[in-house]
Design a protein around this motif. Structure first.
Motif, PDB file in Angstrom:
ATOM      1  N   LYS A  90       0.853  -1.184   0.000  1.00  0.00           N
ATOM      2  CA  LYS A  90       0.000   0.000   0.000  1.00  0.00           C
ATOM      3  C   LYS A  90       0.892   1.238   0.000  1.00  0.00           C
ATOM      4  O   LYS A  90       1.850   1.308   0.782  1.00  0.00           O
ATOM      5  CB  LYS A  90      -0.843  -0.021   1.274  1.00  0.00           C
ATOM      6  N   VAL A  91       0.598   2.192  -0.876  1.00  0.00           N
ATOM      7  CA  VAL A  91       1.327   3.466  -0.853  1.00  0.00           C
ATOM      8  C   VAL A  91       0.324   4.596  -0.703  1.00  0.00           C
ATOM      9  O   VAL A  91      -0.865   4.437  -0.972  1.00  0.00           O
ATOM     10  CB  VAL A  91       2.125   3.739  -2.156  1.00  0.00           C
ATOM     11  N   ARG A  92       0.829   5.735  -0.286  1.00  0.00           N
ATOM     12  CA  ARG A  92       0.024   6.967  -0.266  1.00  0.00           C
ATOM     13  C   ARG A  92       0.777   7.977  -1.114  1.00  0.00           C
ATOM     14  O   ARG A  92       1.999   8.122  -0.987  1.00  0.00           O
ATOM     15  CB  ARG A  92      -0.133   7.454   1.179  1.00  0.00           C
ATOM     16  N   THR A  93       0.052   8.636  -2.007  1.00  0.00           N
ATOM     17  CA  THR A  93       0.699   9.649  -2.842  1.00  0.00           C
ATOM     18  C   THR A  93       0.698  10.982  -2.092  1.00  0.00           C
ATOM     19  O   THR A  93       0.013  11.133  -1.071  1.00  0.00           O
ATOM     20  CB  THR A  93      -0.061   9.818  -4.170  1.00  0.00           C
ATOM     21  N   THR A 166      11.094   5.265  -8.954  1.00  0.00           N
ATOM     22  CA  THR A 166      11.560   5.741 -10.256  1.00  0.00           C
ATOM     23  C   THR A 166      10.644   6.848 -10.787  1.00  0.00           C
ATOM     24  O   THR A 166      10.779   7.272 -11.930  1.00  0.00           O
ATOM     25  CB  THR A 166      11.583   4.569 -11.260  1.00  0.00           C
ATOM     26  N   SER A 167       9.725   7.296  -9.945  1.00  0.00           N
ATOM     27  CA  SER A 167       8.825   8.374 -10.385  1.00  0.00           C
ATOM     28  C   SER A 167       9.443   9.729 -10.018  1.00  0.00           C
ATOM     29  O   SER A 167      10.491   9.802  -9.381  1.00  0.00           O
ATOM     30  CB  SER A 167       7.464   8.224  -9.712  1.00  0.00           C
ATOM     31  N   SER A 168       8.749  10.798 -10.388  1.00  0.00           N
ATOM     32  CA  SER A 168       9.296  12.114 -10.052  1.00  0.00           C
ATOM     33  C   SER A 168       8.615  12.719  -8.824  1.00  0.00           C
ATOM     34  O   SER A 168       8.853  13.874  -8.479  1.00  0.00           O
ATOM     35  CB  SER A 168       9.156  13.044 -11.263  1.00  0.00           C
ATOM     36  N   ASP A 169       7.765  11.928  -8.156  1.00  0.00           N
ATOM     37  CA  ASP A 169       7.093  12.413  -6.942  1.00  0.00           C
ATOM     38  C   ASP A 169       7.486  11.566  -5.738  1.00  0.00           C
ATOM     39  O   ASP A 169       7.741  10.366  -5.870  1.00  0.00           O
ATOM     40  CB  ASP A 169       5.569  12.296  -7.084  1.00  0.00           C
ATOM     41  N   GLY A 279       1.761   1.466  12.565  1.00  0.00           N
ATOM     42  CA  GLY A 279       2.901   2.254  13.039  1.00  0.00           C
ATOM     43  C   GLY A 279       4.005   2.406  12.010  1.00  0.00           C
ATOM     44  O   GLY A 279       5.111   2.851  12.343  1.00  0.00           O
ATOM     45  N   PHE A 280       3.734   2.009  10.763  1.00  0.00           N
ATOM     46  CA  PHE A 280       4.794   2.065   9.743  1.00  0.00           C
ATOM     47  C   PHE A 280       4.411   3.003   8.599  1.00  0.00           C
ATOM     48  O   PHE A 280       3.323   2.891   8.031  1.00  0.00           O
ATOM     49  CB  PHE A 280       5.029   0.659   9.168  1.00  0.00           C
ATOM     50  N   THR A 281       5.282   3.925   8.293  1.00  0.00           N
ATOM     51  CA  THR A 281       5.250   4.623   7.000  1.00  0.00           C
ATOM     52  C   THR A 281       6.712   4.840   6.615  1.00  0.00           C
ATOM     53  O   THR A 281       7.595   4.855   7.486  1.00  0.00           O
ATOM     54  CB  THR A 281       4.614   6.032   7.034  1.00  0.00           C
ATOM     55  N   TRP A 282       6.936   5.016   5.341  1.00  0.00           N
ATOM     56  CA  TRP A 282       8.313   5.275   4.896  1.00  0.00           C
ATOM     57  C   TRP A 282       8.244   6.246   3.726  1.00  0.00           C
ATOM     58  O   TRP A 282       7.618   5.948   2.710  1.00  0.00           O
ATOM     59  CB  TRP A 282       8.984   3.973   4.463  1.00  0.00           C
ATOM     60  N   ARG A 283       8.866   7.389   3.930  1.00  0.00           N
ATOM     61  CA  ARG A 283       8.879   8.385   2.850  1.00  0.00           C
ATOM     62  C   ARG A 283       9.926   7.984   1.811  1.00  0.00           C
ATOM     63  O   ARG A 283      11.088   7.762   2.161  1.00  0.00           O
ATOM     64  CB  ARG A 283       9.226   9.760   3.439  1.00  0.00           C
ATOM     65  N   LEU A 284       9.509   7.903   0.562  1.00  0.00           N
ATOM     66  CA  LEU A 284      10.450   7.517  -0.490  1.00  0.00           C
ATOM     67  C   LEU A 284      10.478   8.631  -1.528  1.00  0.00           C
ATOM     68  O   LEU A 284       9.542   8.795  -2.327  1.00  0.00           O
ATOM     69  CB  LEU A 284       9.989   6.196  -1.115  1.00  0.00           C
ATOM     70  N   LYS A 285      11.572   9.382  -1.500  1.00  0.00           N
ATOM     71  CA  LYS A 285      11.709  10.478  -2.462  1.00  0.00           C
ATOM     72  C   LYS A 285      12.129   9.907  -3.819  1.00  0.00           C
ATOM     73  O   LYS A 285      12.623   8.774  -3.886  1.00  0.00           O
ATOM     74  CB  LYS A 285      12.752  11.467  -1.958  1.00  0.00           C
ATOM     75  N   PRO A 286      11.985  10.672  -4.884  1.00  0.00           N
ATOM     76  CA  PRO A 286      12.414  10.187  -6.189  1.00  0.00           C
ATOM     77  C   PRO A 286      13.866   9.694  -6.136  1.00  0.00           C
ATOM     78  O   PRO A 286      14.732  10.343  -5.548  1.00  0.00           O
ATOM     79  CB  PRO A 286      12.277  11.419  -7.088  1.00  0.00           C
TER      80      PRO A 286
END
Ligand code: DGJ
Length: 729
Positions: A90-93, A166-169, A279-286
């Protein structure tokens, strides 16, 4: 080659010696699980795909796309698209949406098994190949790579998952599980086995029917925990110890986890395992990547016992790195139950002197040697030798112990901080906490925020300095509270959900440093007993303290549950004094020895207070350890009878790989009136070989020992045990 790709059917076939795992790309887009079970020939692939029975594929029947999504055997199901079962991913944009679909993109096959950066994982050279399948989110543009490690010498297939943005967001990962298995329910139904317990009652086996809906076992404690365990078996309801289909999933990870089954409207079961999304999220920058840990999947067509033996072989040969895994460990005596916090140099030397004469090989100094630590209320973090207790200093003590012919080991709890400590007075912000609330205590302590480099460097350097200051052969790395009040001042507000996983990564980094800096050190992990007994920690230490409950009878259930997954060579097991400190039970000294011999073996008592009889018993037991330990460490483990099930007696055995020898541990737990003997049918021997039982004149065929069995008599009273040594004649 253990991995094959068939272009015409777009099918991947993964073969271990006795199992096959099949994946197929359906409708040019969807990666599905076709089969997992006994080995199949290559010729059956098309029939198994059953495409003609599946008119629902979206390219043919777009109006029923959701029916396809909700019934397809997804290899890696995603959230929000209309598959209403539990998703693995699951991701959140940044715009707050949570819908994504992963489509097949490409694959590669590599020989060997690449390591997972920063994470423990099984390893192999030529004994494994790896399949990497890349999936892509066509609208959001990021990639997910599922890696399958396929072993050629053991029936195990590992899975791990990497997300590459691999996206730009920026995207926020909210759930990245590591393995999903799909099962069509057989006529007999399906059960699940999980391991549960509490402090001093770890890893009791629990078997239950998989009913409709979801059933899970999980941790949000920041460690694997005493309570639930990162293991799940799904098995046909008619499977038992020796027969039937059993699928085991074991997580190579030491933090929050979920292991779950879900039975849906079509009686199809989805089993999942991975990092707990709570309790888990992980920010993944481009451009950034996230690596989820590995799950080991094992299929056995020969019941639960064969599943356990497969895990044992895999973990002994392909997970534990320490050189000690192939060696007899020094028989240790630990002063915890002997003295708790009340000890000094003289007391420890008295223990060492007595131990030296009866075959014990190492003294371990437990909690209480540092700072002002005279109880568990204070001083964690102040890793300076308390010279009021250790008169003459640590080096003097270690040298004196060495002079007696014993090695020396020491206890640490590096991840913790006591509010009453010099460290906390200097750095109150080093504890894990949120800014608006006083954090709650457990055992009067807080958890250090080792995700911060300066904090973990401090903690690690304290350990390093002490180890450099004397001839220390062993470390017991303890952790006596679970995480709460999750917050780190070093993390951005949208990254606080990363702390749990970052904590585990930091722990792994510290232990990697330790075993790199001290390659000869024997490391034993521990967590308030056995709360961090998991495959992740075995990558760093060849043994883990199994439980604070050292009562021989309680240990029967704890050790059988632990051995469901982990080899006996990993289980910290000691003989302790009676009445036992956990349950107040009196058991014969012999029985305590027999039960502890199924683990790493040692003592946890004040040896200076034992009777001559008990001291003689220790001499016998230390000799027995040397006699049997090679077999116990390397052999095949069989559960013959379980006290947890029959409430009367317990029996396990270890059989040499070449079937030339076996040792059987039998404990009559409750005496039964007017019963003179107990019939036991042995397992794992060669029916054609001829054996003898040590101490007897006559011989037996392997067939007779297994199919007719032997009678164990003379067991009057409660808690009596026998150790039976069987040798090829
Ligand atoms: C918990 C461990 O399991 C015990 O063996 C002992 O080391 C204590 N901690 C010390 O605090």
């Amino acid at each position: 080659m253990a991995i094959k790709y068939f272009e015409n059917s777009k099918t991947f076939k993964l073969d271990t010696p006795n199992t096959t795992y099949l994946l197929a790309v359906v409708d040019d887009a969807y990666l599905g699980q076709v089969y997992y079970g006994r080995s199949l020939p290559d010729s059956d692939l098309n029939y198994l795909l059953r495409t003609q029975e599946n008119p629902l594929v979206p390219s043919v029947n777009e109006r029923e796309t959701l029916s396809f999504y909700d019934s397809f055997a997804w290899e890696y199901p995603t959230a929000g698209i209309g598959d209403y079962r539990d998703a693995a991913f699951k991701v959140r944009t940044t715009s707050g949406h949570e819908v994504c679909l992963l489509k097949y993109d490409s694959y590669e096959i590599v020989s060997g098994k690449p390591a997972l950066k920063g994470l423990p994982a099984t390893f192999a050279g030529a004994e494994a190949d790896t399949l990497n399948i890349t999936l892509i989110e066509p609208d959001l543009g990021f990639k997910v790579i599922i890696s399958y490690g396929v072993f050629s010498n053991v029936d195990a297939i590992t899975k791990s998952v990497k997300v590459i943005n691999t996206s730009s967001d920026t995207i926020y990962l909210e759930k990245v599980l590591s393995s999903v298995l799909n099962f069509e329910k057989p006529d007999c139904g399906m059960d699940m086995i999980t391991l549960h317990g509490s402090w001093a009652r770890e890893r009791h086996m629990c078997r239950r029917e998989i009913a409709y809906g979801r059933a899970s076992s999980s941790s949000i404690r920041g460690e694997s925990g005493h309570q639930d365990h990162p293991f799940l078996a799904v098995l046909s309801s008619d499977a038992d110890e020796d027969r039937g289909d059993v699928y085991g999933m074991s997580f190579v990870y030491s933090g929050n986890f979920i292991a779950q089954t879900e039975r849906n409207q079509f009686d199809v079961i989805r089993a999942e395992m991975g990092i707990n999304p709570e309790g888990f999220t992980w920010r993944l920058k481009p451009g950034e990547e996230f690596q989820a840990p590995e799950v080991v999947n094992v299929y056995s067509s020969q019941g639960i016992g064969q599943m356990s033996r497969t895990f044992h072989d895999l973990y002994r040969n392909h997970l534990i790195r320490s050189k000690y895994k192939d060696m007899q460990r020094p028989i240790l005596i630990n002063n915890w139950e002997a003295t708790y916090f009340q000890f000094d140099t003289n007391k420890l030397l008295d223990i060492a002197r007595a131990a030296a004469g009866v075959g014990i090989e190492m003294l371990v100094m437990d909690d209480g040697w540092f700072g002002k630590r005279s109880s568990d209320n204070c001083a964690l973090g102040d890793w300076v030798v308390n010279e009021e207790k250790l008169q003459g200093g640590l080096k003097y003590l270690v040298d004196e112990v060495n002079k007696l012919g014993l090695k020396f080991g020491i206890w640490f709890e590096p991840e913790m901080i006591s509010p009453d400590s010099d460290l906390y007075r200097a750095h109150p912000d080093w504890a894990i906490q949120v800014p608006y609330r006083k954090p709650g205590l457990s055992r009067c302590q807080l958890v250090l925020d080792i995700t911060r480099k300066e904090v973990r460097d401090y903690a690690y350097n304290c350990v390093y300095k002490i180890l450099k200051s004397a001839n220390i052969a062993y470390v017991k790395w303890d952790m006596n509270r679970q995480l709460a009040d999750i917050g780190s001042i070093a993390l951005d507000s949208d990254c606080q959900g990363e702390l749990f996983h970052r904590y585990v990564l930091a722990l792994y980094e510290m232990q990697e440093r330790l075993i790199t800096d001290f390659p000869d050190l024997l490391l034993e992990n521990c967590s308030g007993g056995g709360a961090r007994f998991d495959a992740g920690m075995l990558y760093y230490s060849p043994q883990i303290w199994c439980s604070d409950d050292t009562d021989a009878i309680e240990r029967l259930t704890i050790q059988q549950g632990t051995a469901l997954v982990y080899p006996l060579s990993t289980m910290g097991a000691h003989v302790s004094v009676c009445p036992n400190h956990s349950v107040g039970r009196n058991t014969p000294f012999e029985t305590r020895g027999y039960v502890a011999l199924s683990g790493t073996f040692g003592y946890e008592l004040d040896i200076t207070k034992l009777s001559d009889y008990e001291m003689d018993m220790i001499k016998d037991q230390t000799a027995m350890y040397h006699k049997y330990n090679d077999l116990v460490r390397n052999g095949d483990y069989y559960r013959i009878a379980s006290y947890q099930e029959n409430k009367a007696y317990d029996c396990t055995s270890v059989v040499a790989k070449d079937k030339s020898e076996a040792v059987v541990t039998f404990v009559r737990v409750m005496g039964i009136p007017n019963v003179h003997s107990q019939r036991i049918k042995l397992k794992g021997l060669d029916e054609k070989k001829t054996y003898r039982i040590e101490g007897e004149e006559r011989t037996y065929s392997g067939a007779a020992l297994m199919y007719a069995g032997i009678n164990i008599g003379g067991l009057w009273g409660d808690f009596n045990g026998r150790l039976i040594h069987i040798l090829e004649a």
